[in-house]
Design an enzyme around this catalytic site. Structure first.
Site, PDB file in Angstrom:
ATOM      1  N   TYR A 220       0.820  -1.202   0.000  1.00  0.00           N
ATOM      2  CA  TYR A 220       0.000   0.000   0.000  1.00  0.00           C
ATOM      3  C   TYR A 220       0.860   1.261   0.000  1.00  0.00           C
ATOM      4  O   TYR A 220       2.075   1.180   0.201  1.00  0.00           O
ATOM      5  CB  TYR A 220      -0.960  -0.009   1.201  1.00  0.00           C
ATOM      6  CG  TYR A 220      -0.332   0.325   2.532  1.00  0.00           C
ATOM      7  CD1 TYR A 220       0.504  -0.576   3.196  1.00  0.00           C
ATOM      8  CD2 TYR A 220      -0.576   1.550   3.154  1.00  0.00           C
ATOM      9  CE1 TYR A 220       1.065  -0.260   4.414  1.00  0.00           C
ATOM     10  CE2 TYR A 220      -0.018   1.871   4.383  1.00  0.00           C
ATOM     11  CZ  TYR A 220       0.803   0.955   5.005  1.00  0.00           C
ATOM     12  OH  TYR A 220       1.375   1.279   6.218  1.00  0.00           O
TER      13      TYR A 220
ATOM     14  N   ARG B 109       8.295   3.999  -4.676  1.00  0.00           N
ATOM     15  CA  ARG B 109       8.375   2.983  -3.618  1.00  0.00           C
ATOM     16  C   ARG B 109       7.353   1.874  -3.851  1.00  0.00           C
ATOM     17  O   ARG B 109       7.640   0.693  -3.592  1.00  0.00           O
ATOM     18  CB  ARG B 109       8.156   3.623  -2.246  1.00  0.00           C
ATOM     19  CG  ARG B 109       8.311   2.623  -1.110  1.00  0.00           C
ATOM     20  CD  ARG B 109       8.263   3.269   0.252  1.00  0.00           C
ATOM     21  NE  ARG B 109       6.992   3.919   0.483  1.00  0.00           N
ATOM     22  CZ  ARG B 109       6.740   4.715   1.518  1.00  0.00           C
ATOM     23  NH1 ARG B 109       7.675   4.972   2.414  1.00  0.00           N
ATOM     24  NH2 ARG B 109       5.557   5.272   1.670  1.00  0.00           N
TER      25      ARG B 109
ATOM     26  N   ARG C  54      -8.245 -20.729  -1.701  1.00  0.00           N
ATOM     27  CA  ARG C  54      -7.134 -20.430  -0.793  1.00  0.00           C
ATOM     28  C   ARG C  54      -6.005 -21.423  -1.020  1.00  0.00           C
ATOM     29  O   ARG C  54      -6.236 -22.639  -1.042  1.00  0.00           O
ATOM     30  CB  ARG C  54      -7.612 -20.508   0.657  1.00  0.00           C
ATOM     31  CG  ARG C  54      -6.533 -20.210   1.683  1.00  0.00           C
ATOM     32  CD  ARG C  54      -7.106 -20.158   3.102  1.00  0.00           C
ATOM     33  NE  ARG C  54      -6.077 -19.802   4.074  1.00  0.00           N
ATOM     34  CZ  ARG C  54      -5.303 -20.693   4.707  1.00  0.00           C
ATOM     35  NH1 ARG C  54      -5.441 -21.994   4.473  1.00  0.00           N
ATOM     36  NH2 ARG C  54      -4.387 -20.284   5.577  1.00  0.00           N
TER      37      ARG C  54
ATOM     38  N   LYS D  41       6.470  -2.098   1.879  1.00  0.00           N
ATOM     39  CA  LYS D  41       5.295  -1.504   2.545  1.00  0.00           C
ATOM     40  C   LYS D  41       4.091  -2.434   2.391  1.00  0.00           C
ATOM     41  O   LYS D  41       3.207  -2.195   1.563  1.00  0.00           O
ATOM     42  CB  LYS D  41       5.029  -0.104   1.995  1.00  0.00           C
ATOM     43  CG  LYS D  41       4.141   0.741   2.898  1.00  0.00           C
ATOM     44  CD  LYS D  41       4.178   2.190   2.481  1.00  0.00           C
ATOM     45  CE  LYS D  41       3.112   3.036   3.132  1.00  0.00           C
ATOM     46  NZ  LYS D  41       3.269   3.236   4.571  1.00  0.00           N
TER      47      LYS D  41
ATOM     48  N   GLU E 236      11.894   2.173  14.357  1.00  0.00           N
ATOM     49  CA  GLU E 236      11.030   3.266  13.878  1.00  0.00           C
ATOM     50  C   GLU E 236       9.762   3.289  14.710  1.00  0.00           C
ATOM     51  O   GLU E 236       9.571   2.449  15.591  1.00  0.00           O
ATOM     52  CB  GLU E 236      10.714   3.077  12.390  1.00  0.00           C
ATOM     53  CG  GLU E 236      10.039   1.754  12.083  1.00  0.00           C
ATOM     54  CD  GLU E 236       9.929   1.446  10.593  1.00  0.00           C
ATOM     55  OE1 GLU E 236       9.848   2.369   9.773  1.00  0.00           O
ATOM     56  OE2 GLU E 236       9.894   0.239  10.259  1.00  0.00           O
TER      57      GLU E 236
ATOM     58  N   LEU F 209      11.048   1.012   7.177  1.00  0.00           N
ATOM     59  CA  LEU F 209      10.468   1.497   5.926  1.00  0.00           C
ATOM     60  C   LEU F 209      11.259   2.723   5.467  1.00  0.00           C
ATOM     61  O   LEU F 209      11.610   3.578   6.284  1.00  0.00           O
ATOM     62  CB  LEU F 209       8.994   1.875   6.127  1.00  0.00           C
ATOM     63  CG  LEU F 209       8.304   2.221   4.803  1.00  0.00           C
ATOM     64  CD1 LEU F 209       8.059   0.959   3.986  1.00  0.00           C
ATOM     65  CD2 LEU F 209       7.003   2.964   5.034  1.00  0.00           C
TER      66      LEU F 209
END
Ligand code: PLP
Length: 287
Positions: free
Chosen positions: A33, A52, A101, A151, A183, A207
């Site tokens: 995302y 990114r 799945r 991310k 972070e 990140l």
């Protein structure tokens, strides 16, 4: 007012937008995302977020969706139709919905990535009261996986960290690995000693914040020293100032760590200046 959102090529009212129960992100957190902020109806650092995003997709071997090159246009259209002056655009791309799945990745020839975008209206986003009062931080162990540079939507632990902070009467948590701060739960972490900004160097442990890159560039231009190195919570408690950065918080002062006041317990002057420069320069470059 009902939002208009974007799902797999279509602009739809939010209550008509649907994603399959077999979507890989729903079953396996197999998605990435980005969050891009909007100030004055314009996107802040869209190019950085797009770059990114492309890297995250490559690292996970998720096919680039057909609309990849139209993402700027889609962001702008959502901002326009939803009348966003200040706010955020959330974008998620998943490995798609193969119809069952299975741990094995689906064949990218037959399963298209899922693409979802929606806006969040945040009037006065750049005038958050926390910028004046500062944030209280607690430290928690960093137990996330080893590829935090990607991310992904695996946000359970950061979300738990935020709740631990709330429960402790704080605003956020800084995560610590082998004694060193990695972070914040949804932001990069910094301390300031004298004229020097100290923040962990880029690696798979954190990140690679888009705001981080811009703020460090502006700091160097403003003749501040930047040291990209590890620091401990004890060193942070002794620092003159501390702050966090993210696309939605910009530069936000930290005034307390694990119950200890930083300096006189009010937001620092250097942090305030960095926030000012960041907002000014980002607004100028917004698209
Ligand atoms: N670190 C983590 C774990 C994050 O989730 C985020 C933003 O969501 C950041 C850092 C800051 O990155 P950016 O400045 O690109 O928003």
């Amino acid at each position: 007012m009902t939002r208009t959102v974007f799902v797999n090529g279509e602009y739809l009212p939010e209550d008509e937008a649907k994603v399959s129960i077999f979507d890989r992100a729903f079953l396996m957190a197999d998605g990435v995302y980005e969050v891009t902020s909007v100030l004055g109806g314009k996107l802040i650092d869209f190019a950085g977020h797009a770059k990114r995003l492309e890297r995250s997709l490559n690292e996970l071997d998720i096919k680039k969706p057909a609309v990849f090159d139209d993402l700027l246009e889609i962001h702008r259209e959502l901002v326009r139709v939803n009348g966003i002056e200040d706010g955020l655009v959330y974008l998620q791309i998943t490995r798609g919905a193969p119809g069952d799945r299975d741990f094995v990745f689906p064949d990218p020839e037959t399963t298209e990535p899922t693409v979802v975008l929606f806006t969040q209206n945040k009037p006065g986003l750049a005038d958050s009261p926390a910028a004046k009062t500062g944030m209280k931080i607690i430290s928690i162990e960093d137990v996330r996986w080893g590829r935090r540079d990607i991310k992904t939507v695996q946000l359970l632990y950061p979300s738990m960290g935020k709740m631990m902070a709330k429960k402790a009467g704080a605003d956020d948590a800084w995560m610590v690995q082998d004694g060193h701060v990695t972070e914040g739960t949804s932001n990069n972490a910094y301390i300031i000693k004298g004229n020097t900004i100290i923040t962990r160097a880029l690696s798979n442990d954190i990140l690679h914040g888009i705001t981080r890159a811009a703020v460090l560039r502006f700091a160097r231009e403003a003749q501040m020293q930047v040291e990209e190195r590890n620091f401990t919570i004890d060193e942070a408690k002794e620092a003159d100032e501390a702050f966090i950065t993210s696309a939605s918080a910009f530069v936000m002062p930290v005034i307390e760590i694990d119950g200890v006041n930083l300096g006189d317990g009010t937001p620092g002057a250097r942090t305030a200046r960095l926030r000012e420069i960041y907002l000014e320069e980002s607004r100028k470059a917004a698209v």
